[in-house]
Design a protein around this motif. Structure first.
Motif, PDB file in Angstrom:
ATOM      1  N   TRP A 170       3.016 -81.488 -58.931  1.00 49.55           N
ATOM      2  CA  TRP A 170       1.841 -80.208 -58.327  1.00 49.55           C
ATOM      3  C   TRP A 170       2.066 -80.861 -56.787  1.00 49.55           C
ATOM      4  O   TRP A 170       2.079 -81.605 -56.069  1.00 49.55           O
ATOM      5  CB  TRP A 170       0.854 -80.147 -59.059  1.00 49.55           C
ATOM      6  N   PHE A 181      -3.182 -74.936 -60.284  1.00 48.16           N
ATOM      7  CA  PHE A 181      -4.262 -75.719 -61.141  1.00 48.16           C
ATOM      8  C   PHE A 181      -5.295 -76.455 -60.026  1.00 48.16           C
ATOM      9  O   PHE A 181      -4.924 -76.224 -59.073  1.00 48.16           O
ATOM     10  CB  PHE A 181      -3.613 -76.847 -61.089  1.00 48.16           C
ATOM     11  N   GLN A 182      -6.256 -75.752 -61.135  1.00 45.63           N
ATOM     12  CA  GLN A 182      -7.960 -75.910 -59.646  1.00 45.63           C
ATOM     13  C   GLN A 182      -8.428 -76.781 -60.698  1.00 45.63           C
ATOM     14  O   GLN A 182      -8.432 -76.879 -61.041  1.00 45.63           O
ATOM     15  CB  GLN A 182      -9.067 -74.631 -59.415  1.00 45.63           C
ATOM     16  N   ARG A 239       2.831 -75.348 -57.513  1.00 43.97           N
ATOM     17  CA  ARG A 239       3.759 -76.217 -58.998  1.00 43.97           C
ATOM     18  C   ARG A 239       4.519 -76.622 -57.808  1.00 43.97           C
ATOM     19  O   ARG A 239       5.466 -75.772 -57.315  1.00 43.97           O
ATOM     20  CB  ARG A 239       4.163 -75.166 -60.188  1.00 43.97           C
ATOM     21  N   ASN A 242       1.969 -76.297 -69.791  1.00 45.78           N
ATOM     22  CA  ASN A 242       1.961 -74.889 -70.293  1.00 45.78           C
ATOM     23  C   ASN A 242       2.384 -73.705 -69.242  1.00 45.78           C
ATOM     24  O   ASN A 242       2.262 -72.406 -69.674  1.00 45.78           O
ATOM     25  CB  ASN A 242       0.245 -74.864 -70.382  1.00 45.78           C
ATOM     26  N   ALA A 289      -1.554 -81.073 -67.803  1.00 45.56           N
ATOM     27  CA  ALA A 289      -0.930 -79.933 -69.199  1.00 45.56           C
ATOM     28  C   ALA A 289      -0.848 -78.618 -68.838  1.00 45.56           C
ATOM     29  O   ALA A 289      -0.142 -77.739 -69.551  1.00 45.56           O
ATOM     30  CB  ALA A 289      -2.630 -79.847 -70.120  1.00 45.56           C
ATOM     31  N   ALA A 290      -1.538 -78.238 -68.229  1.00 44.11           N
ATOM     32  CA  ALA A 290      -1.327 -77.408 -66.903  1.00 44.11           C
ATOM     33  C   ALA A 290       0.385 -76.776 -66.845  1.00 44.11           C
ATOM     34  O   ALA A 290       0.894 -75.786 -66.778  1.00 44.11           O
ATOM     35  CB  ALA A 290      -2.319 -76.993 -66.060  1.00 44.11           C
ATOM     36  N   TYR A 291       0.503 -78.291 -66.190  1.00 39.76           N
ATOM     37  CA  TYR A 291       2.012 -77.893 -65.970  1.00 39.76           C
ATOM     38  C   TYR A 291       3.622 -77.702 -66.797  1.00 39.76           C
ATOM     39  O   TYR A 291       4.138 -76.293 -67.149  1.00 39.76           O
ATOM     40  CB  TYR A 291       2.458 -79.450 -64.899  1.00 39.76           C
ATOM     41  N   ASN A 333       2.407 -73.319 -66.155  1.00 42.24           N
ATOM     42  CA  ASN A 333       0.841 -72.128 -64.485  1.00 42.24           C
ATOM     43  C   ASN A 333       1.401 -72.787 -63.841  1.00 42.24           C
ATOM     44  O   ASN A 333       2.457 -73.468 -63.347  1.00 42.24           O
ATOM     45  CB  ASN A 333      -0.863 -73.016 -64.753  1.00 42.24           C
ATOM     46  N   ARG A 350      -5.097 -82.917 -67.009  1.00 44.60           N
ATOM     47  CA  ARG A 350      -5.502 -81.441 -67.521  1.00 44.60           C
ATOM     48  C   ARG A 350      -4.454 -80.750 -66.428  1.00 44.60           C
ATOM     49  O   ARG A 350      -3.891 -79.712 -67.030  1.00 44.60           O
ATOM     50  CB  ARG A 350      -7.158 -81.089 -67.149  1.00 44.60           C
ATOM     51  N   ALA A 351      -4.140 -81.937 -65.210  1.00 47.74           N
ATOM     52  CA  ALA A 351      -2.931 -80.597 -64.273  1.00 47.74           C
ATOM     53  C   ALA A 351      -1.708 -81.342 -64.824  1.00 47.74           C
ATOM     54  O   ALA A 351      -1.430 -80.387 -65.402  1.00 47.74           O
ATOM     55  CB  ALA A 351      -2.753 -81.740 -63.397  1.00 47.74           C
TER      56      ALA A 351
END
Length: 131
Positions: free
Chosen positions: A84, A52-53, A125, A47, A43-45, A49, A40-41
């Motif tokens: 991150w 990330f929480q 990030r 994306n 994917a957020a990176y 973002n 999930r981290a």
């Protein structure tokens, strides 16, 4: 005309079944990674973002017992390797159930609380380059 399949046909079919099984295992592994905290981290990176929480259970409390959870150091290290930086961590108790048991003869009641101690991690990030 011979009955049944030739050896070459049997070998080709087995190779095809093996390839399909490997492809299915790879798909399952990718899905498991995508659902995991590091996945999930990642994917957020990707994306874009900036934050990330992540919330992870730390301990579970059942009455007087506290059950240890999964250590988070390895998970946090994997997330930081994606790009991150752990900015902040906090912890909360999420109450599940509670009960009061009155003592006989008008004594003080005894409380019991079940629930989880949850860690909340906030990552920032650290670069525009993907690790």
């Amino acid at each position: 005309m011979a009955w049944g399949k030739t050896e070459e046909q049997k070998i080709a079919e087995k190779a095809m079944r093996d390839a399909e099984a490997r492809a299915q295992q790879e798909q399952q592994a990718l899905a498991a990674y995508a659902a995991s905290p590091p996945g999930r981290a990642d994917a957020a990176y990707r994306n874009g973002n900036q934050f990330f929480q992540l919330e992870l259970p730390l301990h579970e409390k059942r009455g007087a017992k506290t059950l240890p959870g999964v250590p988070h150091a390895g998970i946090l290290e994997e997330i930081e390797s994606v790009g991150w930086h752990l900015e902040h961590a906090s912890y909360v108790f999420l109450e599940g159930t509670s009960s009061n048991t009155p003592l006989p003869f008008g004594g003080v009641s005894v409380s019991s609380h079940d629930g989880q101690i949850v860690a909340i991690y906030l990552f920032r990030r650290i670069s525009s380059q993907h690790a």
